[in-house]
Enzyme design. Structure first.
Site, PDB file in Angstrom:
ATOM      1  N   GLY A  27     -18.894 -57.337  11.591  1.00  0.00           N
ATOM      2  CA  GLY A  27     -18.762 -56.603  12.835  1.00  0.00           C
ATOM      3  C   GLY A  27     -17.343 -56.600  13.364  1.00  0.00           C
ATOM      4  O   GLY A  27     -17.103 -56.275  14.529  1.00  0.00           O
ATOM      5  N   ARG A  36     -19.049 -39.213  10.116  1.00  0.00           N
ATOM      6  CA  ARG A  36     -18.887 -40.154  11.221  1.00  0.00           C
ATOM      7  C   ARG A  36     -18.502 -39.491  12.559  1.00  0.00           C
ATOM      8  O   ARG A  36     -19.030 -39.877  13.607  1.00  0.00           O
ATOM      9  CB  ARG A  36     -17.865 -41.230  10.858  1.00  0.00           C
ATOM     10  N   TYR A  55     -21.348 -40.482  15.032  1.00  0.00           N
ATOM     11  CA  TYR A  55     -21.010 -41.600  15.925  1.00  0.00           C
ATOM     12  C   TYR A  55     -19.947 -41.247  16.963  1.00  0.00           C
ATOM     13  O   TYR A  55     -19.487 -42.134  17.676  1.00  0.00           O
ATOM     14  CB  TYR A  55     -20.462 -42.775  15.107  1.00  0.00           C
ATOM     15  N   CYS A 106     -22.280 -24.740   8.122  1.00  0.00           N
ATOM     16  CA  CYS A 106     -22.856 -23.670   8.922  1.00  0.00           C
ATOM     17  C   CYS A 106     -23.439 -24.173  10.249  1.00  0.00           C
ATOM     18  O   CYS A 106     -24.417 -23.618  10.739  1.00  0.00           O
ATOM     19  CB  CYS A 106     -23.933 -22.939   8.137  1.00  0.00           C
ATOM     20  N   TYR A 119     -17.875 -45.791   4.972  1.00  0.00           N
ATOM     21  CA  TYR A 119     -18.935 -44.861   5.364  1.00  0.00           C
ATOM     22  C   TYR A 119     -18.458 -43.412   5.351  1.00  0.00           C
ATOM     23  O   TYR A 119     -18.910 -42.591   6.139  1.00  0.00           O
ATOM     24  CB  TYR A 119     -19.499 -45.242   6.741  1.00  0.00           C
TER      25      TYR A 119
END
Length: 420
Positions: free
Chosen positions: A227, A307, A311, A337, A365
């Site tokens: 983290g 991302r 996010y 699209c 990611y």
């Protein structure tokens, strides 16, 4: 990436030369940056038996896994297929932590048969493992500590309403199942999410695990997950790894003394190790001036880097072709699209059709969450290692899109005329 003689370089290799050799779009990874991050993590934890388990979900290319193994890093996986990739990269099964979430018991059986370190994150799974294997398979137990810290709620995993882990409030139930089947508990695990700015979340998690450890006298490791926050733009607050390492090491040493012997301290960094190494190189298709804003449309989209849309993640963007151009304001969009905006009203050096742009911090990611949406091809991947670029994944082709699809002969008949 450095600006030198007006050219962006990775380990002395001109990024435009990489674009020319391998084509665009392409993910480019800097091996030196990964090695630097591994070194920082190791040097920050002293006086403890530290093991780094790379969270492979962040970037699963086998060449990246080989680089991790070469650097003495082990592996964390969330699926058996990730683990199989790790074994192809040279990892021993026992070096791979397997932390599933709600998977079928058949996959658990497969993981046990492979010899992976199983991390159990639900009471039903704990019960099944006990019934199936008793004490023959050493397990780790993933605890949900009810700690709500970190960044975006979509990547926060330790709060009370998270699907991940067994609630710390169910401590008696956990112990009852373990004792019922005489299970072997080798480790305790916690992972509360991403983007922690300081050591507080880890220290709070440590208190939970250290207290729980008194229930299990034969532990071999305590796993704090990860983290660590990385910087996506100038001025971003990041996790102070040195401070974190000092505080956690001191706390862990004190715990081991109280526990009666030295345990291993595990971390599972993913984004921290690979985010900054990655650059998504794209080409500008058109520059579209509207009355309200100017759009830069590129040869990529949310199918390559989801991302920002998923996010609201920020990625710095460099104009590799014209780094010293006059600054203008652009909204950078993809070719999908539906709305796939990478950046809104972003100041960039003058962008022209054909210019190569680089999305920074794209190692984590990025490719691993890419897709073939709109029947678009996924990009190539390139690793710059020891000053040389190497192709580590070929660009997809139309044949790749069609692979696996099955032709049903009955559908090859002539068009059926509709009765009006």
């Amino acid at each position: 990436m450095q600006l030198k003689d007006r050219n962006y370089q990775i380990q002395g290799v001109d990024v435009l030369a990489i674009a020319e050799e391998f084509g665009l779009p392409a993910y480019v990874y800097d091996a030196d940056k990964i090695i630097e991050k591994i070194g920082l993590l190791r040097s920050s934890f002293t006086g403890v038996n530290l093991k780094i388990k790379y969270a492979a979900k962040a970037l699963t290319n086998v060449s990246i896994l080989k680089l991790m193994r070469q650097q003495g890093v082990e592996m964390d996986s969330v699926s058996v297929n990730e683990a199989r990739m790790g074994m192809l990269a040279g990892f021993e099964p026992g070096q791979i932590m397997f932390t599933p979430s709600g998977v079928a018991f058949d996959e658990i059986r497969e993981a046990v048969d492979l010899g992976l370190q199983l991390n159990v994150d639900s009471l039903p799974l704990l019960e099944w493992v006990g019934q199936t294997y008793g004490g023959a398979v050493p397990i780790s137990i993933r605890i949900n500590p009810h700690i709500a810290e970190g960044g975006n709620i979509k990547i926060s995993t330790g709060h009370a309403d998270s699907k991940f882990g067994i609630s710390i409030l169910q401590r008696p139930e956990i112990r009852a199942v373990v004792e019922k089947y005489h299970m072997s508990v080798a480790g305790l695990h916690i992972h509360t999410g991403s983007d922690f700015k300081n050591a507080n979340a880890f220290l709070r998690g440590a208190e939970v695990l250290f207290e729980l450890a008194s229930d299990y006298p034969d532990l071999k490791f305590i796993d704090f997950g990860s983290g660590f926050k990385v910087a996506y733009k100038a001025g971003d607050h990041i996790t102070d790894i040195v401070d974190l390492g000092r505080k956690v090491s001191e706390t862990f040493q004190a715990f081991c003394q109280q526990y009666g012997r030295e345990l291993e301290l595990w971390f599972e960094p993913g984004k921290f190790l690979v985010s900054e190494c990655g650059h998504l190189l794209v080409r500008t298709n058109i520059v579209k001036e509207n009355p309200t804003r100017t759009f830069v449309a590129i040869d990529s989209g949310l199918n390559h880097l989801i991302r920002p849309m998923m996010y609201d993640a920020y990625h710095d963007i460099k104009n590799v072709s014209n780094p010293l151009g006059n600054e203008k304001t652009y909204t950078v969009v993809g070719y999908i699209c539906e709305t796939d905006t990478f950046a809104t009203d972003r100041p960039l050096p003058d962008v022209r059709p054909g210019d190569v742009l680089s999305f920074e911090n794209a190692g984590a990611y990025g490719f691993s969450m890419s897709s073939n949406y709109n029947a678009r091809l996924r990009p190539a991947e390139v690793l710059v290692y020891d000053g040389n670029p190497y192709l580590i994944r070929q660009r997809e082709t139309f044949e790749d899109l069609m692979r696996g699809q099955v032709d049903v002969p009955i559908l090859n008949s002539e068009i059926i005329e509709q009765q009006v």
